[in-house]
Design a protein around this motif. Structure first.
Motif, PDB file in Angstrom:
ATOM      1  N   ARG A  37       0.813  -1.218   0.000  1.00 12.90           N
ATOM      2  CA  ARG A  37       0.000   0.000   0.000  1.00 12.90           C
ATOM      3  C   ARG A  37       0.843   1.264   0.000  1.00 12.90           C
ATOM      4  NH1 ARG A  37      -3.441  -0.250   4.655  1.00 12.90           N
ATOM      5  NH2 ARG A  37      -3.413   2.013   4.421  1.00 12.90           N
ATOM      6  N   ASN A  38       1.976   1.253   0.677  1.00 16.46           N
ATOM      7  CA  ASN A  38       2.805   2.453   0.740  1.00 16.46           C
ATOM      8  C   ASN A  38       4.047   2.307  -0.134  1.00 16.46           C
ATOM      9  OD1 ASN A  38       0.927   3.145   2.697  1.00 16.46           O
ATOM     10  ND2 ASN A  38       2.191   2.222   4.301  1.00 16.46           N
ATOM     11  N   ALA A  39       3.857   1.741  -1.304  1.00 17.63           N
ATOM     12  CA  ALA A  39       5.005   1.455  -2.173  1.00 17.63           C
ATOM     13  C   ALA A  39       5.651   2.745  -2.670  1.00 17.63           C
ATOM     14  CB  ALA A  39       4.557   0.614  -3.359  1.00 17.63           C
ATOM     15  N   VAL A  40       6.963   2.810  -2.501  1.00 15.55           N
ATOM     16  CA  VAL A  40       7.749   3.916  -3.052  1.00 15.55           C
ATOM     17  C   VAL A  40       8.848   3.292  -3.896  1.00 15.55           C
ATOM     18  CG1 VAL A  40       9.287   5.836  -2.515  1.00 15.55           C
ATOM     19  CG2 VAL A  40       7.251   5.428  -1.103  1.00 15.55           C
ATOM     20  N   THR A  41       8.933   3.677  -5.152  1.00 16.05           N
ATOM     21  CA  THR A  41       9.971   3.141  -6.024  1.00 16.05           C
ATOM     22  C   THR A  41      10.832   4.284  -6.557  1.00 16.05           C
ATOM     23  OG1 THR A  41       8.498   3.204  -7.942  1.00 16.05           O
ATOM     24  CG2 THR A  41       8.573   1.156  -6.700  1.00 16.05           C
ATOM     25  N   LEU A  42      11.972   3.935  -7.119  1.00 22.20           N
ATOM     26  CA  LEU A  42      12.906   4.948  -7.640  1.00 22.20           C
ATOM     27  C   LEU A  42      12.707   5.113  -9.144  1.00 22.20           C
ATOM     28  CD1 LEU A  42      16.199   3.831  -5.860  1.00 22.20           C
ATOM     29  CD2 LEU A  42      14.911   5.934  -5.412  1.00 22.20           C
ATOM     30  N   ALA A  43      12.530   6.367  -9.572  1.00 25.02           N
ATOM     31  CA  ALA A  43      12.427   6.628 -11.003  1.00 25.02           C
ATOM     32  C   ALA A  43      13.794   6.429 -11.656  1.00 25.02           C
ATOM     33  CB  ALA A  43      11.907   8.040 -11.248  1.00 25.02           C
ATOM     34  N   THR A  44      13.788   6.280 -12.971  1.00 24.56           N
ATOM     35  CA  THR A  44      15.002   5.880 -13.693  1.00 24.56           C
ATOM     36  C   THR A  44      15.728   7.036 -14.385  1.00 24.56           C
ATOM     37  OG1 THR A  44      13.477   5.279 -15.453  1.00 24.56           O
ATOM     38  CG2 THR A  44      14.333   3.484 -14.119  1.00 24.56           C
ATOM     39  N   VAL A  45      15.154   8.240 -14.312  1.00 18.71           N
ATOM     40  CA  VAL A  45      15.753   9.387 -14.997  1.00 18.71           C
ATOM     41  C   VAL A  45      15.976  10.512 -13.987  1.00 18.71           C
ATOM     42  CG1 VAL A  45      15.481  11.026 -16.903  1.00 18.71           C
ATOM     43  CG2 VAL A  45      14.496   8.744 -17.084  1.00 18.71           C
ATOM     44  N   PRO A  46      17.119  11.191 -14.053  1.00 21.72           N
ATOM     45  CA  PRO A  46      17.363  12.296 -13.109  1.00 21.72           C
ATOM     46  C   PRO A  46      16.352  13.436 -13.289  1.00 21.72           C
ATOM     47  CG  PRO A  46      19.393  11.705 -14.289  1.00 21.72           C
ATOM     48  CD  PRO A  46      18.265  10.971 -14.947  1.00 21.72           C
ATOM     49  N   GLY A  47      16.126  14.147 -12.208  1.00 23.15           N
ATOM     50  CA  GLY A  47      15.384  15.410 -12.273  1.00 23.15           C
ATOM     51  C   GLY A  47      13.943  15.288 -12.711  1.00 23.15           C
ATOM     52  N   ASN A  48      13.326  14.137 -12.428  1.00 23.98           N
ATOM     53  CA  ASN A  48      11.922  13.935 -12.790  1.00 23.98           C
ATOM     54  C   ASN A  48      11.662  14.164 -14.270  1.00 23.98           C
ATOM     55  OD1 ASN A  48       9.274  13.212 -12.391  1.00 23.98           O
ATOM     56  ND2 ASN A  48       8.625  15.257 -11.713  1.00 23.98           N
ATOM     57  N   LYS A  49      12.626  13.865 -15.104  1.00 24.65           N
ATOM     58  CA  LYS A  49      12.406  13.907 -16.550  1.00 24.65           C
ATOM     59  C   LYS A  49      11.953  12.509 -17.007  1.00 24.65           C
ATOM     60  CE  LYS A  49      13.900  18.111 -17.640  1.00 24.65           C
ATOM     61  NZ  LYS A  49      13.141  19.069 -18.453  1.00 24.65           N
ATOM     62  N   SER A  50      11.541  12.402 -18.263  1.00 23.65           N
ATOM     63  CA  SER A  50      10.985  11.133 -18.746  1.00 23.65           C
ATOM     64  C   SER A  50      11.977  10.265 -19.500  1.00 23.65           C
ATOM     65  CB  SER A  50       9.804  11.410 -19.683  1.00 23.65           C
ATOM     66  OG  SER A  50       8.862  12.214 -19.038  1.00 23.65           O
ATOM     67  N   LEU A  51      13.073  10.854 -19.956  1.00 24.66           N
ATOM     68  CA  LEU A  51      14.010  10.116 -20.787  1.00 24.66           C
ATOM     69  C   LEU A  51      15.422  10.604 -20.486  1.00 24.66           C
ATOM     70  CD1 LEU A  51      14.035   8.103 -23.312  1.00 24.66           C
ATOM     71  CD2 LEU A  51      14.175  10.161 -24.722  1.00 24.66           C
ATOM     72  N   ALA A  52      16.373   9.672 -20.360  1.00 28.08           N
ATOM     73  CA  ALA A  52      17.782  10.051 -20.156  1.00 28.08           C
ATOM     74  C   ALA A  52      18.509   9.912 -21.488  1.00 28.08           C
ATOM     75  CB  ALA A  52      18.424   9.144 -19.106  1.00 28.08           C
ATOM     76  N   VAL A  53      18.933  11.039 -22.054  1.00 23.65           N
ATOM     77  CA  VAL A  53      19.558  11.022 -23.376  1.00 23.65           C
ATOM     78  C   VAL A  53      21.053  11.277 -23.252  1.00 23.65           C
ATOM     79  CG1 VAL A  53      19.647  12.094 -25.666  1.00 23.65           C
ATOM     80  CG2 VAL A  53      17.447  11.857 -24.474  1.00 23.65           C
ATOM     81  N   MET A  54      21.836  10.407 -23.880  1.00 24.12           N
ATOM     82  CA  MET A  54      23.273  10.625 -23.974  1.00 24.12           C
ATOM     83  C   MET A  54      23.653  10.684 -25.445  1.00 24.12           C
ATOM     84  SD  MET A  54      23.991   8.018 -20.981  1.00 24.12           S
ATOM     85  CE  MET A  54      22.220   7.762 -21.005  1.00 24.12           C
ATOM     86  N   ILE A  55      24.163  11.832 -25.868  1.00 25.20           N
ATOM     87  CA  ILE A  55      24.693  11.957 -27.221  1.00 25.20           C
ATOM     88  C   ILE A  55      26.154  11.520 -27.167  1.00 25.20           C
ATOM     89  CG2 ILE A  55      25.219  13.536 -29.119  1.00 25.20           C
ATOM     90  CD1 ILE A  55      22.268  13.528 -28.730  1.00 25.20           C
ATOM     91  N   THR A  56      26.523  10.530 -27.982  1.00 21.47           N
ATOM     92  CA  THR A  56      27.909  10.050 -27.975  1.00 21.47           C
ATOM     93  C   THR A  56      28.456  10.033 -29.399  1.00 21.47           C
ATOM     94  OG1 THR A  56      27.438   7.670 -28.269  1.00 21.47           O
ATOM     95  CG2 THR A  56      27.325   8.536 -26.027  1.00 21.47           C
TER      96      THR A  56
END
Ligand SMILES: [Zn+2]
Length: 591
Positions: free
Chosen positions: A239-258
Motif C-alpha cells: 500500500r505504501n510502495a515507493v519506487t525509484l524513477a530511472t531518470v534524473p530530475g523527474n524527466k521522462s528520458l535520459a539522453v546521452m549523445i555520444t
C-alpha cells in the motif's frame, strides 16, 4: 611512456546473496529457494527498475512483507511443509504471493491452475490486453515479447500452467498460460512459468543468444516489460510502495549523445558537433580512438596535429572517453594481456577484418586511458566503448582493473532492455562488478542513412519516455551533413521531456541511485520514507502513492518538490527522512 603501474585483474569473488539481505518490511521480499538460481540478475533487474527489495532464505521473515516473491522455484523439494503452508496462507491474509516455476508443494489451487507442464518449445509470450497490470503494454513490441531463440534450443525451464482459473496475464504462442493470476479480494497470487532471472541474465550477459528481434535502432523492451509488470504487482500489493524513477530530475528520458572518433576526418568534424552541442547546453561524450599506429584501418591520427585538435575539443565542456587503441573488429577474441602494456611499445597491428596481431584487452584499455589522461589533460577517463562493439567476455573485470566505471559496449536491442544495468564478472552469473552498461539505442551505420531516420528515432524516444528509458545516440562525426542535421532535429524534438548528459554524468547518477535504500514506515495518514544515500545524488526522483502529500524533510535543508506522484530531491546525501501526510480532498482538488 606509460602507464608505469601494473594492472592486475581482480580474482573472481562470488557475490553472496546476503549482500541484498538488508531492509525493512516495506520492501518486496524475495524468498530464495535455491541459491544456484539467477537471483543476482533478478536483483540487478529490480535495481534497474527501482523496486526496493531484500533477499531472504527464511520464509518466516518473508511472510512479514506484503509482497513475497518466491524464486527460482516453488517445490516440495526446496520448501518445508511448514513453509508451503505459510505461503499458501499469504493471499488469504490479504498479501501478495508471486511464485516462479510453481512445480510442486501442493500450491496449485492457491495459484489457480491444474498442472505445471514443462516445455522447451516456447519462444514468446503475449500479454492480456484487458488485465489492468498489462493493459498499458500497448505497443506491439510490448504486448508480445520473445523469451527464446527459434533457431536455438528454446528456453530452458519454461512451464505452462494448465486449466488456469482466470484469464492468464500472459500466454505462450500456443495459447498455453505463461503467467497467471488469482485474486482473493485484497490478497493476490501470481505464478510465472518463465524464469525472469534467467532471462535477465541472458540479456545482461549478452552472449549472442539471438533472442532479440533486431540488433539496433529499434524498440526491444522484453526485460523492461517484465520488470514493469513486477513493479506493478508490487505497487498494487504494497500500500505504501515507493519506487525509484530511472531518470534524473523527474524527466521522462535520459539522453546521452555520444560520438565515436575513429577516423582522421572525424577529429576535424568533431568541432562542428561540439559547437552545436555547446550552443544548446548539451554535454556529449566523445569516445576517442588513440590511434598511433598506421594499419589496415586508417592512418595515424593520434599524432602531434591530431592531439592538438583533440586538446582543443577536450577543453570544451565534453566528456573524453576511450574508444580503444586499435579499434579491432576481433577485440572480442583478444587475450587479456599481462597488464604491463605501455605506450609506445604496445603495438597492436590490425592486419585485416579478421586478424589483429599483438593486441590485448588490457593493452587497449590501459594505454588508451593513459594517453587520453596525459595528452588531453583529462583527470579521469571513466567511460569505454570498443570499436564495432566487439565485446570480450572478460571486459567487465578488465574495466574494473584499469579504472573505468562505465561501458557502452552493446546495443539495447541485443540486451533486450532500454534501461542501464550492472555487469558481472566474465559476463556470467556469479559475481557482480562495479561497472554499469549503457547500451546503444541509435547508431548511424545501418541504412537508410541516419538523416532519413529522424522520425523513427523520435518515435522511439517517445516510447521509451513512457517508462523512463535510457537513450544512447551514437554518431560518428566522419561526416557533417545529414548526421549533424539528425542531431539538431533530435535534440529539438526530445528536449522538453528529456534529461541530457554525458555517459559518465549519467553513470555516476545511476551508480549513486543504485546504492540508495528506500524504506517506508507509517500508519493510516502519516508516512516516513527513510532514504539511505551513500553517495551524493542530484535529481533523485521517487514515485510515491497518489495519496502521499509531502510535509517535511529531515534534515530540513533537503530541497524537495512534489508533482503528483513524483517526488524530486534536488540534492541529497546520507540519511534523509521525508515525511508525508495523507492528501485531503482539498489538497487533491488544488492540483
Ligand atoms: Zn568506432
Amino acid at each position: 611512456m606509460g602507464p608505469r603501474e601494473v594492472t592486475r585483474i581482480p580474482k573472481l569473488d562470488p557475490t553472496p546473496w546476503s549482500r541484498y539481505a538488508n531492509g525493512s518490511e516495506s520492501r518486496l521480499a524475495v524468498l530464495l529457494t535455491d541459491t544456484s538460481g539467477a537471483w543476482l540478475a533478478l536483483s540487478h533487474g529490480l535495481k534497474s527498475v527501482g523496486v526496493p527489495f531484500l533477499i531472504t532464505t527464511d520464509y518466516q521473515q518473508a511472510m512479514k512483507h506484503s509482497v513475497v516473491l518466491v524464486y527460482p522455484t516453488v517445490s516440495g523439494n526446496l520448501l518445508s511443509a511448514e513453509a508451503l503452508k505459510a505461503l499458501a496462507a499469504v493471499p488469504h491474509q490479504g498479501a501478495t504471493l508471486i511464485g516462479f516455476n510453481v512445480l510442486g508443494g501442493g500450491l496449485n489451487e492457491v495459484f489457480g491452475f491444474g498442472e505445471a507442464l514443462p516445455s522447451s518449445q516456447h519462444y514468446e509470450i503475449q500479454f492480456s490486453r484487458t488485465h489492468p497490470l498489462t493493459s498499458s503494454f500497448i505497443d506491439l513490441r510490448e504486448s508480445v515479447i520473445p523469451i527464446g531463440n527459434h533457431q536455438g534450443p528454446g528456453v530452458t525451464g519454461s512451464y505452462s500452467y494448465s486449466d488456469p482459473r482466470s484469464e492468464p496475464l500472459a500466454v505462450y504462442e500456443d495459447g498455453a498460460a505463461a503467467i497467471i493470476h488469482k485474486s482473493y479480494g485484497t490478497g493476490q497470487a501470481y505464478a510465472f512459468g518463465l524464469d525472469l532471472g534467467f532471462l535477465l541474465q541472458t540479456g545482461y550477459s549478452n552472449r549472442e543468444e539471438g533472442i532479440a528481434r533486431s540488433y539496433v535502432n529499434d524498440y526491444e523492451p522484453t526485460l523492461d516489460v517484465l520488470l514493469r509488470l513486477v513493479e506493478g504487482i508490487y505497487r498494487d500489493g504494497q500500500r505504501n510502495a515507493v519506487t525509484l524513477a530511472t531518470v534524473p530530475g523527474n524527466k521522462s528520458l535520459a539522453v546521452m549523445i555520444t560520438h565515436d572518433v575513429d577516423y582522421t576526418q572525424s577529429v576535424l568534424n568533431s568541432r562542428s558537433y561540439a559547437d552545436f552541442e555547446q550552443s544548446n547546453g548539451v554535454r556529449a561524450t566523445y569516445f576517442i580512438q588513440t590511434k598511433y599506429i598506421r594499419d589496415f584501418n586508417d592512418a595515424v591520427f593520434f599524432n602531434e596535429q591530431g592531439v592538438a585538435l583533440l586538446q582543443e575539443l577536450a577543453g570544451r565542456n565534453i566528456e573524453v572517453a576511450s574508444h580503444s587503441v586499435s579499434h579491432s573488429r576481433v577485440f572480442h577474441r583478444f587475450p587479456m594481456g599481462d597488464g604491463n602494456e605501455q605506450y609506445p611499445s604496445y603495438r597492436p597491428q590490425v592486419v585485416d577484418t579478421v586478424t589483429t596481431r599483438d593486441g590485448s584487452i588490457l593493452g587497449e584499455l590501459r594505454v588508451s586511458k593513459f594517453l587520453l589522461e596525459n595528452l588531453l589533460g583529462q583527470r579521469d577517463v571513466l567511460s569505454f566503448r570498443p570499436g564495432h562493439l566487439s565485446n570480450p567476455y572478460g571486459l567487465p573485470e578488465a574495466l574494473v582493473a584499469t579504472g573505468f566505471r562505465f561501458s557502452s559496449s552493446v546495443t539495447a536491442n541485443n540486451s533486450l532492455t532500454h534501461l542501464p544495468f550492472q555487469l558481472n564478472y566474465g559476463r556470467t552469473q556469479l559475481a557482480e562488478t562495479e561497472i554499469f552498461e549503457f547500451p546503444v539505442t541509435i547508431e548511424d551505420e545501418a541504412l537508410p542513412p541516419l538523416g532519413e531516420r529522424l522520425p523513427q528515432a523520435i518515435d522511439l524516444a517517445r516510447k521509451l519516455s513512457r517508462y523512463g528509458g535510457c537513450y544512447v545516440v551514437l554518431i560518428h562525426p566522419n561526416t557533417l551533413g545529414h548526421k549533424l542535421g539528425f542531431e539538431r532535429g533530435f535534440v529539438k524534438a526530445v528536449r522538453d521531456f528529456s534529461w541530457f548528459g554525458t555517459l559518465s554524468e549519467f553513470g555516476q547518477w545511476w551508480s549513486g541511485r543504485n546504492k540508495v535504500g528506500v524504506d517506508v514506515v507509517g500508519g493510516a495518514d502519516h508516512w516516513t520514507i527513510h532514504l539511505e544515500i551513500p553517495e551524493p545524488v542530484v535529481g533523485l526522483t521517487l514515485k510515491v502513492p497518489g495519496n502521499f502529500q509531502f510535509e517535511a524533510s529531515r534534515p530540513a535543508d533537503v530541497v524537495v518538490t512534489q508533482k503528483q506522484e513524483r517526488v524530486l530531491l534536488h540534492k541529497a546525501k546520507g540519511n534523509v527522512d521525508l515525511i508525508f501526510k495523507a492528501k485531503s480532498r482539498r489538497d487533491s482538488n488544488n492540483e
